[in-house]
Scaffold this active site. Structure first.
Site, PDB file in Angstrom:
ATOM      1  N   GLU A 150     -16.260 -55.873  35.966  1.00  8.95           N
ATOM      2  CA  GLU A 150     -16.737 -57.019  35.175  1.00  8.95           C
ATOM      3  C   GLU A 150     -16.624 -56.709  33.686  1.00  8.95           C
ATOM      4  O   GLU A 150     -17.622 -56.719  32.946  1.00  8.95           O
ATOM      5  CB  GLU A 150     -18.165 -57.396  35.562  1.00  8.95           C
ATOM      6  CG  GLU A 150     -18.259 -57.940  36.976  1.00  8.95           C
ATOM      7  CD  GLU A 150     -19.618 -58.556  37.314  1.00  8.95           C
ATOM      8  OE1 GLU A 150     -20.600 -58.265  36.616  1.00  8.95           O
ATOM      9  OE2 GLU A 150     -19.687 -59.314  38.292  1.00  8.95           O
ATOM     10  N   GLU A 307     -17.115 -59.874  44.871  1.00  6.62           N
ATOM     11  CA  GLU A 307     -18.559 -59.696  45.052  1.00  6.62           C
ATOM     12  C   GLU A 307     -19.238 -61.038  45.252  1.00  6.62           C
ATOM     13  O   GLU A 307     -18.914 -62.017  44.570  1.00  6.62           O
ATOM     14  CB  GLU A 307     -19.208 -59.097  43.797  1.00  6.62           C
ATOM     15  CG  GLU A 307     -18.866 -57.676  43.479  1.00  6.62           C
ATOM     16  CD  GLU A 307     -19.606 -57.221  42.214  1.00  6.62           C
ATOM     17  OE1 GLU A 307     -20.680 -57.771  41.917  1.00  6.62           O
ATOM     18  OE2 GLU A 307     -19.084 -56.342  41.524  1.00  6.62           O
TER      19      GLU A 307
HETATM   20  C1  GLA Z   1     -22.301 -57.693  39.165  1.00  4.87           C
HETATM   21  C2  GLA Z   1     -21.823 -56.257  39.095  1.00  4.87           C
HETATM   22  C3  GLA Z   1     -22.415 -55.388  40.153  1.00  4.87           C
HETATM   23  C4  GLA Z   1     -23.876 -55.698  40.351  1.00  4.87           C
HETATM   24  C5  GLA Z   1     -24.019 -57.153  40.688  1.00  4.87           C
HETATM   25  C6  GLA Z   1     -25.441 -57.562  40.967  1.00  4.87           C
HETATM   26  O1  GLA Z   1     -21.523 -58.489  39.938  1.00  4.87           O
HETATM   27  O2  GLA Z   1     -20.422 -56.155  39.143  1.00  4.87           O
HETATM   28  O3  GLA Z   1     -22.245 -54.043  39.747  1.00  4.87           O
HETATM   29  O4  GLA Z   1     -24.552 -55.408  39.178  1.00  4.87           O
HETATM   30  O5  GLA Z   1     -23.588 -57.910  39.588  1.00  4.87           O
HETATM   31  O6  GLA Z   1     -25.528 -58.918  41.295  1.00  4.87           O
END
Ligand code: GLA
Length: 667
Positions: A150, A307
């Site tokens: 991210e 995710e």
């Molecule tokens: C993001 C991050 C993860 C985690 C999630 C929690 O997507 O990439 O590492 O912190 O949020 O929701």
């Protein structure tokens, strides 16, 4: 582009074995096999363990994890581990820490505490990528590479001196000389003229409104700096490894400052993270918007859901758990909209750290739980859907989306704070969702030729070429809708003179002489019975037909909704913020005029999306309601093996994925 799909739909999540004693790892692999997991992302936040001191690498534990996963038949999406630097970096190089606009330093102790323009961070992170890629390039478990994590989630805007210097370099590249910069930034205003590059800074906290074009360019620069990290890591990987490379985008979760349309070409596959907003009762519709936008960024190709969550997250004010069946509906809705993989954060719920209350595939309570049972069910479902991978989603409607328009429209000192970018975007997408119509959310520079209907919500900033493309689309027989506060400025955030909506004036056959934003809570009525709020404008039809006018408010009798026949098509303009029922009615007229049809008609709250390849088509039916849904469909449900001949019943809260009989596929 390197090929990334295998013979299955990917299923799994972030796996952080470094948080657990090694004895747990064998059980992890057993449970993964039980659940049908076939891909896990490993090592994302492990820099401090892999390189405990500068230049001293310790890979032993990662060797063992990868070997174990491979022995269990689980593929690995291996991280470059650069997502967050280890504490020793900030100690040795405090100048790598990011700063806010007011000068506040952001210290280590959370994550991502680095200045994105820092050459020290860049060197150290690339050295790590080089070491990891060199070591694991040929490891048989590795099927994909995961750059950082991210990028820009917490550190997208850094205002430190290093960033200031990088910003100047970026500006020199963009403008070449100061005269051009001064012209673009309109620095004749408020005596802001620059005589030397060294006088220019990021838009740090100032006594009052900072120059809007300076702000806009800083946002462009900041997105580009994050992208530069992606590209730099990708270059190292391209040299050393043969597997496809990706990173997780954050499309559709309110993340505003990363221009993913410009990043898409830097990855072999588009991967996205999406989390529901628990407070939003229509969060599943927002999920659809995120997926439709991710597919638009991916150019219509399948993409990977990197995710989402099995149940609650930890970072919202009230972290609502998912009800039984919701995990399945959410996951399969992503697949319906083009995902060829469903991954989660994270495999095993953490015992310690800020995310210990975040759900996972294996909860704190262990595998004898609703969550793990649903995870196993989902693994079986995705196994049964393998044949769908690689197919594309049917969509005859495009919604135009431009991150720069978003940035521009929400800059300060504008006519009304109530005009936000995502407001009409979500309203129009929602109305289409309710009508059962699937839309691609695409950049305005996308070839519009394959669409019948194009919606341009709040496209405040637009380039000439993109406005021209919309005109050609309409002339060629398309139907377009432009909503208020669109076409107002060029890419420098300079007003297009002669009347609003500037770039679209001619196409729409209207000219607005003055905006009349409404007071908070003020509503107006239209002469067709609709109501509206937030915005009105003094609009003159210049060739357009008036479909509705204001019945009261500041502009009684003035046109609010218009339609302009142009070439073979028509361009509609909406000069106010219609209520939901009126928005539905307007969208229904546009849908009817353009000849767009739902995949299969269904009751409200029943989501129906079609994917197809050259020979076959699949209908995803997701019943979000409390009643059984009945549709006329013929084919075989891949999830149950049952046939339906002309009538399909999907129980409340359930999902069906029908491989349609060929006659339907020809539709
Ligand atoms: C993001 C991050 C993860 C985690 C999630 C929690 O997507 O990439 O590492 O912190 O949020 O929701």
């Amino acid at each position: 582009m390197r090929r990334w799909q295998g013979d299955q739909i990917f299923f799994g999540g972030d796996y952080n074995p470094e948080q657990w004693p090694e004895e747990t790892w064998a059980e992890d692999v057993d449970l993964m096999r039980r659940a049908g997991v076939n891909l896990v992302s490993v090592g994302i936040f492990s820099w401090a363990l892999l390189e405990p001191a500068p230049g001293r690498y310790e890979f032993g534990w990662l060797d063992r994890v990868l070997d174990l996963l491979h022995a269990g038949g689980i593929g690995v999406d291996l991280a470059t581990a650069t997502a967050s630097p280890p504490p020793w970096l900030a100690r040795a190089h405090p100048e790598t820490l990011p700063r806010r606009a007011d000068g506040t330093v952001l210290w280590p102790g959370g994550r991502q505490a680095y200045c994105p323009s820092s050459p020290v961070f860049r060197d150290r992170s690339l050295a790590l990528v080089e070491a990891i890629a060199g070591r694991y390039a040929e490891h048989p478990a590795v099927v994909m590479w995961h750059v950082s994590n991210e990028l820009g989630c917490h550190n997208v805007h850094c205002y430190c001196d290093v960033s200031a210097e990088a910003f100047r370099t970026w500006l020199r590249d963009r403008y070449g000389d100061l005269d051009r910069l001064n012209a673009a930034w309109g620095t004749a205003f408020w005596t802001q003229r620059y005589g030397d590059w060294a006088e220019i800074n990021p838009p740090r906290t100032a006594p009052t409104f900072a120059n809007p074009t300076q702000q806009l360019d800083f946002l462009r620069f900041s997105s580009d700096e994050q992208r530069a990290q992606l590209r730099a890591e990708r270059e190292v990987l391209r040299r050393l490894v043969r597997q496809p490379v990706t990173t997780n985008f954050m499309i559709g979760t309110g993340i505003k400052y990363l221009d993913y349309h410009s990043w898409a070409g830097d990855v072999d596959l588009v991967a996205n993270d999406h989390y529901l907003t628990a407070a939003d009762p229509r969060a599943h519709v927002n999920l659809a918007l995120s997926a439709d936008h991710t597919r638009g960024v991916a150019g219509g190709e399948p993409w990977l859901l990197m995710e989402h969550s099995t149940s609650a997250v930890n970072w919202q004010p009230r972290n609502v758990a998912k009800t039984p069946g919701q995990l399945r509906r959410n996951s399969l809705a992503h697949v319906a909209r083009g995902a060829d993989g469903v991954l989660f954060f994270q495999w095993r719920a953490s015992r310690a750290g800020a995310e210990k209350f975040h759900s996972a595939l294996v909860p704190h309570a262990g595998p004898d739980t609703k969550v793990f049972r649903e995870v196993c069910q989902l693994g079986a479902d995705l196994g049964a859907l393998a044949e769908v991978r690689g197919s594309r989603v049917d969509a005859d409607v495009a919604i135009l989306f431009d991150y720069e328009a978003w940035w521009g429209v929400e800059l300060d000192s504008h006519p009304s704070v109530d005009v936000t970018y995502s407001d009409r975007l979500a309203a129009l997408h929602d109305a289409l969702w309710r009508a059962g119509i699937t839309a691609d959310v695409v950049h305005p520079s996308t070839d519009l030729g394959r669409y019948r209907l194009v919606l341009a919500p709040t496209l405040y900033l637009v380039r000439d070429a993109d406005a021209d493309a919309l005109r050609r689309f309409v002339e060629g027989g398309g139907t377009a809708l432009v909503t208020y506060f669109s076409g107002v400025v060029d890419e420098n955030d300079h007003i297009r003179l002669g009347g609003y909506p500037g770039a679209f004036r001619e196409l729409l056959g209207v000219r607005t002489e003055e905006f009349f934003p409404l007071r908070a809570g003020e509503r107006v009525r239209l002469d067709d019975g609709a109501t509206a709020d937030v915005w009105t404008e003094w609009l003159h039809p210049e060739g357009a037909e008036v479909l509705a006018s204001y019945a009261d408010g500041p502009l009684p009798g003035v046109a609010a909704v218009t339609r302009h026949a142009v070439g073979e098509g028509a361009a509609w303009y909406l000069g106010t913020r219609l209520d939901e029922a009126a928005t539905d009615a307007l969208v229904a007229r546009l849908v009817a005029e353009s000849g767009v049809r739902p995949a299969v008609p269904a009751a409200p709250g029943v989501e129906v999306v079609r994917r197809r390849d050259d020979e076959r088509s699949w209908l995803f039916v997701i019943n979000h309601t409390g009643d059984p849904a009945r549709l006329s469909v013929s084919g075989v449900d891949l999830l149950t093996g049952a046939r339906c001949d002309g009538e399909l019943t999907v129980p409340a809260g359930e999902v069906a994925v029908i491989r349609e009989d060929p006659a339907a596929a020809a539709a």
